[in-house]
Design a protein around this motif. Structure first.
Motif, PDB file in Angstrom:
ATOM      1  N   ASP A  47       5.686  38.876  38.264  1.00 20.63           N
ATOM      2  CA  ASP A  47       5.315  37.499  38.598  1.00 20.63           C
ATOM      3  C   ASP A  47       6.404  36.504  38.217  1.00 20.63           C
ATOM      4  O   ASP A  47       6.630  35.522  38.924  1.00 20.63           O
ATOM      5  N   ARG A  48       7.064  36.744  37.091  1.00 22.25           N
ATOM      6  CA  ARG A  48       8.117  35.812  36.651  1.00 22.25           C
ATOM      7  C   ARG A  48       9.254  35.765  37.661  1.00 22.25           C
ATOM      8  O   ARG A  48       9.812  34.694  37.936  1.00 22.25           O
ATOM      9  N   TYR A  49       9.589  36.907  38.216  1.00 21.71           N
ATOM     10  CA  TYR A  49      10.677  36.960  39.200  1.00 21.71           C
ATOM     11  C   TYR A  49      10.242  36.346  40.528  1.00 21.71           C
ATOM     12  O   TYR A  49      11.048  35.707  41.212  1.00 21.71           O
ATOM     13  N   ARG A  50       8.967  36.524  40.901  1.00 24.63           N
ATOM     14  CA  ARG A  50       8.470  35.886  42.117  1.00 24.63           C
ATOM     15  C   ARG A  50       8.510  34.369  41.975  1.00 24.63           C
ATOM     16  O   ARG A  50       8.928  33.656  42.894  1.00 24.63           O
ATOM     17  N   GLU A  51       8.063  33.881  40.826  1.00 22.20           N
ATOM     18  CA  GLU A  51       8.092  32.432  40.581  1.00 22.20           C
ATOM     19  C   GLU A  51       9.526  31.911  40.578  1.00 22.20           C
ATOM     20  O   GLU A  51       9.788  30.798  41.050  1.00 22.20           O
ATOM     21  N   LEU A  52      10.411  32.718  40.050  1.00 20.90           N
ATOM     22  CA  LEU A  52      11.813  32.318  39.965  1.00 20.90           C
ATOM     23  C   LEU A  52      12.413  32.136  41.360  1.00 20.90           C
ATOM     24  O   LEU A  52      13.083  31.128  41.632  1.00 20.90           O
ATOM     25  N   PHE A  53      12.156  33.076  42.254  1.00 22.50           N
ATOM     26  CA  PHE A  53      12.727  33.002  43.597  1.00 22.50           C
ATOM     27  C   PHE A  53      11.989  32.018  44.495  1.00 22.50           C
ATOM     28  O   PHE A  53      12.483  31.685  45.580  1.00 22.50           O
ATOM     29  N   GLN A  54      10.845  31.533  44.055  1.00 29.04           N
ATOM     30  CA  GLN A  54      10.134  30.498  44.800  1.00 29.04           C
ATOM     31  C   GLN A  54      10.473  29.099  44.311  1.00 29.04           C
ATOM     32  O   GLN A  54      10.034  28.114  44.905  1.00 29.04           O
ATOM     33  N   ASN A  55      11.257  29.036  43.251  1.00 28.64           N
ATOM     34  CA  ASN A  55      11.654  27.746  42.677  1.00 28.64           C
ATOM     35  C   ASN A  55      12.894  27.235  43.418  1.00 28.64           C
ATOM     36  O   ASN A  55      14.020  27.660  43.140  1.00 28.64           O
ATOM     37  N   THR A  56      12.694  26.326  44.373  1.00 31.56           N
ATOM     38  CA  THR A  56      13.797  25.834  45.200  1.00 31.56           C
ATOM     39  C   THR A  56      14.843  25.112  44.366  1.00 31.56           C
ATOM     40  O   THR A  56      16.053  25.291  44.587  1.00 31.56           O
ATOM     41  N   ARG A  57      14.400  24.326  43.422  1.00 30.38           N
ATOM     42  CA  ARG A  57      15.350  23.587  42.578  1.00 30.38           C
ATOM     43  C   ARG A  57      16.258  24.526  41.810  1.00 30.38           C
ATOM     44  O   ARG A  57      17.473  24.313  41.731  1.00 30.38           O
ATOM     45  N   LEU A  58      15.680  25.588  41.271  1.00 27.59           N
ATOM     46  CA  LEU A  58      16.483  26.533  40.494  1.00 27.59           C
ATOM     47  C   LEU A  58      17.457  27.289  41.393  1.00 27.59           C
ATOM     48  O   LEU A  58      18.588  27.578  40.986  1.00 27.59           O
TER      49      LEU A  58
END
Length: 268
Positions: A47-58
């Motif tokens: 889940d952490r990696y999914r959230e990471l790749f969905q974070n456009t700003r990051l």
């Protein structure tokens, strides 16, 4: 000569590598924790990696960091190679040592002082802090690194190679492109990858010269860490660590292949 490692040396190496790598592996391990904490591993999750790749700003920040690193490494490598050639041509030993001392100032100086100096310089010059201020700063502190990587290769090159190329009718451009550049290629690659690594890892200098609306990964990770423990930092750090390992492997493959190739080829 006996090259066997003593038991005490082995223990020292094991302890040293454990201190270096165990915290990294601990961080990577808990990036897969569904509990959201750095203790009490509950279950495996991505889940952490999914959230990471969905974070456009990051993702934009990652792109900024990569662009800055590649551009600064490329430009600093070009300038550093030319600078190393100029220093090598200086005949006076005192003058050469003085130039090398000036070159090494940015390497031995604390990053906080360098960052504050760049901040003052850009403020006086009226340059808005952001992409260009970070890029110029990274180029500046990467050039001395490239010079130190390239200069030994230039110094060990025999002048007879250049004389032989000129005797065969090679022009200055042919001597440069077919003799000098191939010979110092390992140093050029070493300087480029060192500059790339320094740019990706730099925090202190970037923290001073970055402006509103632009940041890099190191500054962003610092900002996230100040808000509290978040496993998103673990996921991001894991990806950066893996990318760094890939870069190191590519660097060693290139340098080993270059060493096995012929030192030069004047004419095909």
């Amino acid at each position: 000569m006996d090259k066997r490692i003593s038991p005490l040396s082995r223990i020292f190496l094991i302890v040293m590598f454990a201190l270096l790598y165990l915290p990294i592996f601990y961080l990577i391990f808990y990036s897969f924790n569904s509990g959201g904490k750095m203790y009490g591993f509950e279950s495996f999750t991505l889940d952490r990696y999914r959230e990471l790749f969905q974070n456009t700003r990051l993702l934009i920040i990652v792109l900024n960091t990569v662009v800055i690193a590649l551009l600064s490494a490329l430009i600093s490598t070009i300038i550093g190679v030319l600078g190393a050639m100029m220093i090598n041509k200086v005949r006076s030993r005192r003058a050469r040592d003085s130039l090398l001392s000036l070159n090494n100032i940015l390497i031995v100086s604390p990053d906080v002082i360098i960052g504050a100096s760049f901040l003052i310089l850009f403020t006086i010059a009226g340059l808005k802090l952001g992409f260009y201020s970070v890029l110029l700063s990274h180029i500046a502190f990467s050039i001395p690194i490239v010079v130190l990587m390239v200069l030994p290769k230039i110094s060990e090159m025999s002048p007879s190679l250049l004389d032989a190329a000129r005797d065969l009718g090679a022009s200055r451009w042919e001597v440069m492109t077919k003799v000098v550049i191939p010979y110092i290629t390992p140093g050029i690659f070493a300087g480029f990858f060192m500059a790339l690594t320094y740019s990706l890892d730099d925090f202190a200098v970037t923290f001073f010269v970055t402006g509103n609306g632009f940041t890099t990964l190191s500054v962003e990770i610092y900002s996230l860490a100040r808000r509290g423990i978040s496993l998103d930092i673990n996921a991001l750090s894991t990806i950066i660590f893996l990318i760094t390992m890939v870069i190191v492997v590519i660097y060693y493959l290139i340098t080993n292949r270059t060493k096995k190739a012929p030192d030069m080829e004047v004419f095909k």
